[in-house]
Enzyme design. Structure first.
Site, PDB file in Angstrom:
ATOM      1  N   SER A 195       9.202   5.402  -3.412  1.00  0.00           N
ATOM      2  CA  SER A 195       9.053   4.430  -2.331  1.00  0.00           C
ATOM      3  C   SER A 195       7.964   4.942  -1.399  1.00  0.00           C
ATOM      4  CB  SER A 195      10.376   4.329  -1.560  1.00  0.00           C
ATOM      5  OG  SER A 195      10.155   3.689  -0.320  1.00  0.00           O
ATOM      6  N   LEU A 215       0.371   3.565  -2.117  1.00  0.00           N
ATOM      7  CA  LEU A 215       0.738   3.391  -3.525  1.00  0.00           C
ATOM      8  C   LEU A 215       1.276   4.677  -4.138  1.00  0.00           C
ATOM      9  CD1 LEU A 215      -2.222   1.180  -4.829  1.00  0.00           C
ATOM     10  CD2 LEU A 215      -0.036   0.462  -3.840  1.00  0.00           C
ATOM     11  N   HIS A 216       2.228   4.495  -5.041  1.00  0.00           N
ATOM     12  CA  HIS A 216       2.816   5.618  -5.778  1.00  0.00           C
ATOM     13  C   HIS A 216       2.950   5.186  -7.229  1.00  0.00           C
ATOM     14  CE1 HIS A 216       6.408   3.191  -5.492  1.00  0.00           C
ATOM     15  NE2 HIS A 216       6.337   3.210  -4.167  1.00  0.00           N
ATOM     16  N   HIS A 234       4.381   1.737  -8.118  1.00  0.00           N
ATOM     17  CA  HIS A 234       3.410   0.633  -8.047  1.00  0.00           C
ATOM     18  C   HIS A 234       2.503   0.647  -9.281  1.00  0.00           C
ATOM     19  CE1 HIS A 234       3.919   1.239  -3.497  1.00  0.00           C
ATOM     20  NE2 HIS A 234       4.292  -0.007  -3.680  1.00  0.00           N
ATOM     21  N   GLN A 286       7.513  -9.586   7.899  1.00  0.00           N
ATOM     22  CA  GLN A 286       8.753  -9.229   7.193  1.00  0.00           C
ATOM     23  C   GLN A 286       9.459  -8.028   7.802  1.00  0.00           C
ATOM     24  OE1 GLN A 286       6.659  -8.459   3.351  1.00  0.00           O
ATOM     25  NE2 GLN A 286       8.120  -6.771   3.137  1.00  0.00           N
ATOM     26  N   GLY A 328       0.813  -1.221   0.000  1.00  0.00           N
ATOM     27  CA  GLY A 328       0.000   0.000   0.000  1.00  0.00           C
ATOM     28  C   GLY A 328       0.839   1.261   0.000  1.00  0.00           C
TER      29      GLY A 328
HETATM   30  P1  AMP Z   1       6.058  -2.420  -1.601  1.00  0.00           P
HETATM   31  O1  AMP Z   1       4.669  -1.868  -1.499  1.00  0.00           O
HETATM   32  O2  AMP Z   1       7.118  -1.447  -1.213  1.00  0.00           O
HETATM   33  O3  AMP Z   1       6.201  -3.775  -0.949  1.00  0.00           O
HETATM   34  O4  AMP Z   1       6.305  -2.672  -3.155  1.00  0.00           O
HETATM   35  C1  AMP Z   1       5.440  -3.462  -3.908  1.00  0.00           C
HETATM   36  C2  AMP Z   1       6.083  -3.753  -5.240  1.00  0.00           C
HETATM   37  O5  AMP Z   1       6.313  -2.526  -5.932  1.00  0.00           O
HETATM   38  C3  AMP Z   1       7.452  -4.447  -5.096  1.00  0.00           C
HETATM   39  O6  AMP Z   1       7.576  -5.441  -6.099  1.00  0.00           O
HETATM   40  C4  AMP Z   1       8.419  -3.318  -5.304  1.00  0.00           C
HETATM   41  O7  AMP Z   1       9.671  -3.719  -5.801  1.00  0.00           O
HETATM   42  C5  AMP Z   1       7.668  -2.480  -6.330  1.00  0.00           C
HETATM   43  N1  AMP Z   1       8.147  -1.091  -6.310  1.00  0.00           N
HETATM   44  C6  AMP Z   1       8.249  -0.284  -5.233  1.00  0.00           C
HETATM   45  N2  AMP Z   1       8.789   0.908  -5.587  1.00  0.00           N
HETATM   46  C7  AMP Z   1       9.034   0.826  -6.924  1.00  0.00           C
HETATM   47  C8  AMP Z   1       9.608   1.731  -7.877  1.00  0.00           C
HETATM   48  N3  AMP Z   1      10.045   2.927  -7.530  1.00  0.00           N
HETATM   49  N4  AMP Z   1       9.706   1.305  -9.167  1.00  0.00           N
HETATM   50  C9  AMP Z   1       9.283   0.061  -9.527  1.00  0.00           C
HETATM   51  N5  AMP Z   1       8.741  -0.824  -8.674  1.00  0.00           N
HETATM   52  C10 AMP Z   1       8.622  -0.454  -7.388  1.00  0.00           C
END
Ligand code: AMP
Length: 283
Positions: free
Chosen positions: A188, A33-34, A37, A61, A31
């Site tokens: 992120s 989200l940006h 995502h 985790q 979540g």
């Molecule tokens: P997270 O919500 O941080 O667990 O990320 C979910 C998914 O989005 C994971 O597979 C991350 O590697 C991917 N993700 C997060 N930030 C980025 C980004 N800046 N560019 C590409 N994929 C991303």
């Protein structure tokens, strides 16, 4: 847009709409989200009949309780963002830990080999067992054809490929490139916790990685590592946790470069007590 809070209702829905030869693309997220995502969801949307996005902050985790507590939780905003980018056919899965884990919120133990002992595995004990556990539950619930992961978490992407082998999941794992802000900072969810000044200053992370890529042709791994250490020593706002140049296949730290192999540089730094990671392909 369909939103489900339990595995049972999600599975009922997917069963009722999925026809023969149709595919499910899956994007697991925590979540907040940006646009990074959204880029994964877009790719899944193009390549599959249905896309499921899970929004779940996975307790197993996190090796640091405070990090888990402070992790942003913005479900309503996340749903609105998905609605704005995609209309129908997106399914959001936002279960409670009790539902996803069948009430036993504990990590399973995996043997991911050499990869799990490097970098994130070294600095976040138990992290990859938590990732393997939540993905086992999520893959069993969603039963996707393809699952999409960002290269932003490159080590995680390699762990997921191992998990699929270990557990015999019939899922195609697709790695997607890192999405960055204009100044180079990788998007992120944790960036939300940074001040505007820190966000600007943090552009040095990618700038340094790009410099490493340039140096990699002429300098050895130790010289490149020393350069990065010296850069972050001079920047008081940052604490460098690790910088490593590693073999792309097993993520072992490299000492001597073999021109036939592929290498990447990986970095983890703290700024304003927020931990940021990034990486770059070197050759
Ligand atoms: P997270 O919500 O941080 O667990 O990320 C979910 C998914 O989005 C994971 O597979 C991350 O590697 C991917 N993700 C997060 N930030 C980025 C980004 N800046 N560019 C590409 N994929 C991303």
């Amino acid at each position: 847009m369909h939103i489900f809070n339990t595995k049972e209702t999600l599975q009922q829905h997917l069963k009722s709409c999925l026809k023969k030869n149709e595919s499910i693309g899956f994007v697991p997220t925590m979540g907040a989200l940006h646009i990074g995502h959204i880029s994964l969801v877009s790719q899944s949307f193009k390549e599959n009949s249905y896309t499921v996005v899970s929004i779940f902050v996975n307790p197993t985790q996190f090796n640091n309780e405070e990090d888990l507590i402070n992790y942003p939780r913005t479900l309503d905003i996340d749903v609105a963002l998905l609605k704005a980018h995609f209309n129908s056919n997106i399914v959001v899965f936002a279960p409670s830990p009790e539902n996803l884990y069948n009430r036993k919120i504990v990590s399973m133990n995996f043997n991911f080999g050499i990869i799990e002992h490097q970098m994130e595995g070294k600095y976040r004990p138990g992290h990859f067992n938590g990732v393997g556990t939540v993905l086992t539950h999520l893959f069993n619930a969603v039963k996707p054809t393809r699952a999409y992961f960002g290269e932003k978490d490159f080590q995680q992407l390699q762990i997921v490929k191992k998990l699929v082998d270990l557990k015999n999941f019939n899922i195609e794992i697709i790695g997607c490139e890192i999405f960055r802000e204009i100044n180079g900072l990788a998007y992120s969810s944790r960036n939300q916790r940074l001040s505007n000044t820190a966000k600007k200053t943090a552009s040095i992370i990618f700038q340094t990685l790009k410099n490493c890529k340039e140096m990699f042709g002429t300098k050895n791994a130790l010289e490149v590592t020393d350069y990065v250490t010296s850069i972050f020593k001079k920047k008081e706002a940052f604490t460098l946790e690790y910088f490593e140049i590693a073999d792309t296949l097993n993520l072992e730290t490299v000492t001597k470069i073999n021109p036939k192999k592929k290498y990447r540089a990986f970095i983890a730094v703290f700024i304003e007590e927020v931990r940021l990671i990034d990486n770059i392909a070197l050759n």
